[in-house]
Scaffold this active site. Sequence first.
Site, PDB file in Angstrom:
ATOM      1  N   ASP A 227       0.808  -1.212   0.000  1.00  0.00           N
ATOM      2  CA  ASP A 227       0.000   0.000   0.000  1.00  0.00           C
ATOM      3  C   ASP A 227       0.849   1.274   0.000  1.00  0.00           C
ATOM      4  O   ASP A 227       1.818   1.387   0.759  1.00  0.00           O
ATOM      5  CB  ASP A 227      -0.853  -0.033   1.281  1.00  0.00           C
ATOM      6  CG  ASP A 227      -1.797   1.125   1.400  1.00  0.00           C
ATOM      7  OD1 ASP A 227      -2.782   1.141   0.658  1.00  0.00           O
ATOM      8  OD2 ASP A 227      -1.535   2.016   2.235  1.00  0.00           O
ATOM      9  N   GLU A 301       1.490  -0.594  -5.025  1.00  0.00           N
ATOM     10  CA  GLU A 301       0.473   0.411  -5.343  1.00  0.00           C
ATOM     11  C   GLU A 301       1.128   1.778  -5.420  1.00  0.00           C
ATOM     12  O   GLU A 301       1.422   2.396  -4.394  1.00  0.00           O
ATOM     13  CB  GLU A 301      -0.624   0.447  -4.270  1.00  0.00           C
ATOM     14  CG  GLU A 301      -1.768   1.386  -4.661  1.00  0.00           C
ATOM     15  CD  GLU A 301      -2.279   2.292  -3.547  1.00  0.00           C
ATOM     16  OE1 GLU A 301      -1.587   2.476  -2.539  1.00  0.00           O
ATOM     17  OE2 GLU A 301      -3.371   2.843  -3.715  1.00  0.00           O
TER      18      GLU A 301
HETATM   19  C1  GLC Z   1      -3.922   3.301  -0.393  1.00  0.00           C
HETATM   20  C2  GLC Z   1      -5.189   2.514  -0.236  1.00  0.00           C
HETATM   21  C3  GLC Z   1      -6.261   3.435   0.238  1.00  0.00           C
HETATM   22  C4  GLC Z   1      -5.845   3.974   1.582  1.00  0.00           C
HETATM   23  C5  GLC Z   1      -4.474   4.635   1.517  1.00  0.00           C
HETATM   24  C6  GLC Z   1      -3.908   4.838   2.878  1.00  0.00           C
HETATM   25  O1  GLC Z   1      -4.022   4.271  -1.376  1.00  0.00           O
HETATM   26  O2  GLC Z   1      -5.501   1.843  -1.412  1.00  0.00           O
HETATM   27  O3  GLC Z   1      -7.504   2.794   0.320  1.00  0.00           O
HETATM   28  O4  GLC Z   1      -6.790   4.909   2.015  1.00  0.00           O
HETATM   29  O5  GLC Z   1      -3.546   3.855   0.826  1.00  0.00           O
HETATM   30  O6  GLC Z   1      -3.513   3.626   3.455  1.00  0.00           O
END
Ligand code: GLC
Length: 581
Positions: A227, A301
């Site tokens: 993440d 991500e």
């Molecule tokens: C990422 C996740 C999102 C979350 C953020 C903070 O972007 O996909 O849902 O709010 O990280 O952890």
Amino acid sequence: MRVIFLLLFLVALCASNAIDRNNEPEQDWWQKTIFYQIYPRSFADSDGDGIGDLNGITSKLEYIKEIGVGAIWLSPMFQSPMYDFGYDISDFYAVHDEYGTMEDFEALTAKAEELGIKVVLDLVPNHSSNESEWFQKALQGDEKYYNYYIWEDGVIDEDGNMQPPNNWLSHFHDSAWEYKEEVGKYYLHQFVVGQPDLNYRNPDVVEEMNNVIRFWIEKGVAGFRVDAVNCLFEVDKKLWGGKYPDEPLSGAYEVALNDHSSLNHIYTKDQNETYYVVYDWRDILDEYKAKDGLTRIMMTEVYASIQNVIKYYGEGDREGAQIPFNFDLITDVDGSSSANDIKRAIDNFLTYKPVDKDANWVIGNHDNNRMASRYHPELVDGLNMIILLLPGVGVTYMGEELGLVDGYVSWEDTVDPAGCNPNDPINYENWSRDPERTPFQWSAEKNAGFSTADKTWLPVAEGYETLNVEVQRAAERSHLKVYQALAALRQDPVFRYGRYESLALNQDVLAFRRWYDNEIYIVVVNTKDSEYVLDLTYLENVEKDLVVVLRSIESPKNEGDRFEANAVPIAGYEALVLRKK
Ligand code: GLC
Ligand code: MG
């Protein structure tokens, strides 16, 4: 004599074909499968509290198998006060109690293994919850844990009031700094106040997260989706005279000054140190592979420039993530885009990724409006054809196989901090991620078969009576069935090893060709509501008869129909997989 020569020639020909195929590198499990993202809160509720849970997921694993998926990625199911619905973790080593117990998790992985489904977890390294033991100890003055976080003195303004250290903003509106009386300093939170950023310049934090990785691998998981990893490091303040510098204005049009996009995040994102932490994580994953032979995967991500995204693959002899998420089909194009724009968005990743690495295709997730809503509900089959038949790994957000659309969530029902924090009942839908998180639609029963509760954590989307798994299973033609056929088709060598070429045939119609040995497939997607007669011979080696292998559910054609390559009629939103005879 001549006959013998001819025979020898034919044998040699077949042998050379066989050699071609055998020369293909053996593909690993993750290269052959589809990854399916499950948002646990919204998938299936087994205990009737209106909230999805692990036993719910376990009970639906056969469905995952049925649609042809071999790996699930679970959004966070760790202990959390749910200020950011699980992305604020208070205990990285425990299961969130609304979702079940560690035994439930073990039952889930056991059942998954039985069915041949790999389980991938979300790793949330950038921050913990403010309710974690770590942060609580930090507040109590425990030095070890104080150093887990990023603290900074405030500045006194002209009126003598204490202000945050600099202009940095949270992704969820307003300052990224929160004052703590007990400490007399501000802590950094790039996301909600309840998500204090961890300090990756502290080796203890690095080691702690390495232990989290080891803990869950030893519980049997096949890897992690990582993440917000490009937020891991902030600029080194030592290089800035001990103070974090302000970020420059982005110049974004009509954006409030407390909105995250009003700044250019040159000091809080994409810092070079990040990549080396990712490569070190890969080494940990590979240590386990060396022990038991199973590749553990990493999906990163990162919403960033393509040049930065591909750095996650590795550098020199350092390996990184096998799957640095490719978000181009989310961020660069939508239903208003031309076929040329979509072609460019696809070719972009293929152009930049290292030649010996796998591409990947993502078109939806829990942070973005649903694919069917961003493009067009009638384009669902065409989009799934793109995601599943392009060269590389396919990723599906739960419900995309059905063409689920965004649910309507009123201001009163909105719970996502991204939607709530700006406190704007008129425009909250610009930010809220609740619409793509409404409960999964299993059937026409109460709450779409998601839960027996009187109230579910988010309302069920309208239209679930006709848009659900049960209906699509029973129908002769449905998005679900097209998806299943695509999952099977992509196992063909032409889609696993074949080359790729694409063309925008006009402003609405995208076509791509996959070829391998003597096989040629053509995928044609009409992204708009106009009809055309297409000349597909613009694609290299495409001529004469083409056979329909698969078509979108509203297509007037049938499987097995034949068309002359230079005159293929296509209806509005129609999508076809054709094979050269
Ligand atoms: C990422 C996740 C999102 C979350 C953020 C903070 O972007 O996909 O849902 O709010 O990280 O952890
Ligand atoms: Mg429940």
